[in-house]
Design an enzyme around this catalytic site. Structure first.
Site, PDB file in Angstrom:
ATOM      1  N   ARG A  21      64.722  62.042  14.422  1.00 31.74           N
ATOM      2  CA  ARG A  21      64.779  60.880  13.851  1.00 31.74           C
ATOM      3  C   ARG A  21      64.818  59.734  14.816  1.00 31.74           C
ATOM      4  NH1 ARG A  21      69.900  58.471  13.533  1.00 31.74           N
ATOM      5  NH2 ARG A  21      71.091  60.421  13.002  1.00 31.74           N
ATOM      6  N   HIS A  76      70.269  56.390  11.779  1.00 33.46           N
ATOM      7  CA  HIS A  76      70.328  57.453  10.427  1.00 33.46           C
ATOM      8  C   HIS A  76      70.267  56.276   9.056  1.00 33.46           C
ATOM      9  CE1 HIS A  76      72.062  60.048   7.591  1.00 33.46           C
ATOM     10  NE2 HIS A  76      73.074  59.331   7.003  1.00 33.46           N
ATOM     11  N   TYR A 109      76.217  57.445  20.019  1.00 33.13           N
ATOM     12  CA  TYR A 109      76.348  58.908  19.829  1.00 33.13           C
ATOM     13  C   TYR A 109      75.372  59.573  20.675  1.00 33.13           C
ATOM     14  CZ  TYR A 109      73.806  58.511  15.554  1.00 33.13           C
ATOM     15  OH  TYR A 109      72.958  58.051  14.515  1.00 33.13           O
TER      16      TYR A 109
END
Ligand SMILES: Cc1ncc(C[n+]2csc(CCOP(=O)(O)OP(=O)(O)O)c2C)c(N)n1
Lengths: 324, 390
Positions: free
Chosen positions: B283, B287, B296
């Protein structure tokens, strides 16, 4: 008219449904050769074959979830959950998927899945085998919930559930599986979502459903000996609830008592009390009273008799209602 | 008392366990099916019969290019407050276009919520995909028109629906052998692979030999949680435990994805049973538009994957084999037009009234719904009579 038990009546109802609807199929754990742990599906695999009476893997979410897929493909799955306390692994599929398929698709899709759940206590069993989780499902829009209290209803309700375009949960009162009664297989059945006045009375109304219906009738009989005339209503449908029938009765009697095995807190009895208070406030002679389970995990077999609403507890509450 | 003893002397538990040594978790894409390298080189593969012809590459590129533009436009619309949320798919174009183009009309896809490329390939209109995110419906299209089910926000739930639907296809086929052979594809993520429903779906699919393909897009992140937290082994390995093949494919290689999915679907349609395909992809953006990946993951990781961009390698190949600038220019014009049309369509979308919800909740008439609808309407009507504002 044939006399049979509730278990046999459901069995015959399922047989009729499988015979009438070639796309109907049964799915569940141990429902094939064994005929289900309560033998409700006995003989059906032998008659219709393993493709129509499917022993599934041991997975409740799997049973409901694949039933949804089959329903989307035009099949009519009838799922058996082995016991009330084991429906929770399938709770997600029932409440977030099955209940909402019609609404989410703006009516383009429907998932007319039937889920049979033996429920309730009084059989002296171990934990998770005696619960009454109907309110947890009734709170979810998109589901219909019915519960028979006698063989005639059992025979017809299961067939009506199969032809209903919405998903239907049939809660089967397991301690009444062996209750015998007449079944009129050529009758024109009443709507399963309609309550039935089982006994006419003038002083108070008792509403009950499923396993407590015989107890409510017994209470009315006992009260009659004391000169009190009690009307008894078998609710039959927990979602939707036939408030019209209950309201009509309360307008006449002025007093209402609701009895169910499930805990009273957050339960169906509270819903009925609230609605009837709204609808018949000026006719009520006493507060609506509930008799039910306590806010406890279902107790052990050797203590369940203190937990389950019995004749005495219902009569005690009836006295309270009549004292106003 | 008679005793029977196990041959304890010959049994050493530690030794036995060592012999089953678990493979290291491959962080790199080694051991996966690949046909078109990041540099645009064609490799050989074991799925030769299923590889699309070279002249289909331009069409696959066009699909990927347009869906990327669609995704960008939707992200912009969310930023401007026209959508409540957007779920970007940048980086996953090859996994989606490749797998969707492997499907035939009679097959049926059950998506999660990021499968915009699959949706469009199945015939769902771009604008319809935005209705859920615009907040005018929880659906947006008729699944029966496109054999593409509605998005499912409860992770993994649709995997069971896909298997049940496949069981239905299997039955239909038996009853009516002249029907075109069909299969389903369940799309889910590496995070969702931890959900119990995926397990139950795989058990059911295996037990009933259902024509269901499990298509896992391992895009490496479940919001902020890396794949390693979901599984100690490559996800494709799990299939063997259920008794069907699991294949890891380069999810950024549209040719490989298409070939592997075509093989799996062909096999399932012909009674071979389920297959798990793990599309190893990434990805590239957030998100959702509510997410901040800088919290993160490292920019270095993202850059590493830029080099494996699913579009670039096809572009390399197309240019190397003589596709002229004209093709790319025309495509860009098409993309601009698509974005413009989309914007106009979204701005004109409005939600149906609450009556619509009352009408759609149940298939049959329902007294509680009728009662509540009437109460609500009476309440609303009160404002009209008074003529006052609310
Ligand atoms: C049952 C469930 N739990 C939690 C969530 C909240 N949630 C939404 S997306 C997501 C991560 C999903 O990751 P993955 O399955 O890898 O799919 P991806 O979004 O990366 O495509 C979570 C935890 C959810 N939608 N459903």
């Amino acid at each position: 008219m044939a006399v049979m038990t509730i278990a046999k009546a459901i069995n015959e109802g399922l047989r009729a449904a499988l015979g009438t609807h070639p796309r109907a199929l049964l799915m569940g754990e141990d429902i094939g050769d064994l005929g289900g742990v309560y033998r409700v599906t006995e003989g059906l695999k032998a008659q219709f074959g393993p493709e129509r009476v499917v022993d599934t893997p041991l997975a409740e979410s799997g049973i409901i979830g694949t039933a949804i897929g089959l329903a989307l493909r035009g099949y009519l799955p009838i799922c058996e959950i082995q016991f009330d306390g084991f429906v929770f692994p399938g709770f997600n599929q029932i409440t977030t998927q099955l209940a909402k398929m019609h609404a989410r698709s703006d009516g383009l899709l429907s998932a007319p899945v039937v889920i049979r759940i033996p429920y309730g206590g009084g059989i002296g069993s171990v934990e998770h085998h005696s619960e009454s989780p109907e309110a947890l499902f009734a709170h979810t829009a998109g589901l219909r919930i019915i519960t028979p209290s006698n063989p005639h209803d059992a025979y017809w309700m299961i067939q009506q559930a199969v032809t209903c375009a919405d998903p239907v949960i049939v809660f089967e009162p397991k301690r009444r599986y062996w209750l015998k009664g007449e079944v009129d297989v050529s009758a024109v059945p009443t709507s399963p979502f309609q309550a039935e006045v089982l006994r006419v009375g003038t002083d108070a109304t008792i509403v009950a459903y499923g396993p407590l219906v015989p107890v409510a009738l017994a209470a009315a009989n006992a009260a009659a000996e004391d000169g009190t005339s009690v009307e008894v209503i078998d609710l039959r449908s927990i979602s939707p609830i036939d408030f019209d029938t209950v309201t009509d009765s309360v307008l006449k009697t002025g007093r209402l008592l609701v009895a169910h095995e499930a805990p009273t807190f957050g339960g169906i009895g509270g819903e009925i009390a609230a609605r009837i208070t709204e609808r018949a406030f000026l006719s009520l002679e006493a507060p609506v009273t509930r008799v039910g389970g306590f806010h406890l995990p279902y107790p052990t077999a050797r203590t369940e008799e203190h937990y389950l609403p019995d004749l005495d507890r219902i009569l005690h509450s009836l006295d309270t209602v009549l004292a106003y | 008392m008679a005793t029977s003893r196990l041959p304890a002397a010959e049994f050493d538990a530690e030794e036995q366990l060592d012999a089953q040594h678990l493979p290291e978790f491959p962080r790199d894409p080694s051991g996966m099916v690949q046909m078109l390298s990041p540099d645009g080189e064609l490799n050989s593969s074991g799925f030769r019969g299923y590889v699309p012809a070279e002249d289909e590459l331009a069409a696959l590129y066009r699909d990927m290019y347009l869906i990327r533009r669609f995704d960008q436009e939707a992200t912009a619309l969310q930023r401007q407050g026209e959508l409540a949320l957007w779920v970007p798919m940048r980086g996953q174009e090859a996994a989606q276009i490749g797998s969707a183009r492997a499907m035939q009309d009679q097959d049926y896809a059950f998506p999660t919520y990021r499968e915009h490329g699959v949706a469009v390939s199945r015939g769902v209109a771009h604008a319809d995909l935005l209705k859920l995110f615009r907040g005018v419906t929880n659906g947006g299209w008729n699944p029966k028109d496109s054999n593409f089910h509605l998005y499912t926000l409860v992770l993994a739930a649709q995997c069971l629906h896909a298997v049940g639907y496949a069981m239905g296809m299997q039955r239909d086929q038996l009853a009516e052998p002249s029907l075109p052979k069909a299969a389903t594809v369940a799309y889910f993520g590496d995070g969702a692979s931890s959900e119990g429903d995926v397990h139950e779906a795989m058990v059911f699919a295996a037990s009933f030999n259902a024509p269901a393909i499990f298509f896992c897009q391992n895009n490496h992140w479940a919001i902020s949680v890396p794949t390693e937290v979901q599984s100690r082994v490559p996800l494709a390995y799990r299939a063997h435990g259920y008794g069907f093949p699991g294949i890891r494919v380069d999810g950024n290689d549209v040719l490989a994805v298409q070939a592997v999915t075509r093989w799996a679907l062909d096999r399932a349609r012909n009674g071979g049973g389920p297959v798990l395909i793990e599309a190893f992809t990434y990805r590239m953006s957030a998100h959702t538009t509510a997410d901040d990946p800088t919290k993160y993951r490292l920019a270095a990781e993202e850059e590493q994957w830029v080099a494996r961009d699913p579009l670039t390698r096809v572009e390399h190949r197309l240019r190397a084999t003589g596709t002229g600038e004209h093709f790319f220019q025309q495509l860009e014009e098409e993309a601009v037009e698509l974005a413009g049309n989309l914007r106009a369509a979204v701005l004109s979308m409005s939600a149906p009234g609450l009556e619509h919800r009352f009408a759609a909740t149940y298939a049959e008439a329902h007294p509680l719904i009728q009662e509540e609808l009437k109460a609500w309407k009476d309440y609303e009507a009160g404002f009209d009579i008074e003529g006052g504002d609310r």
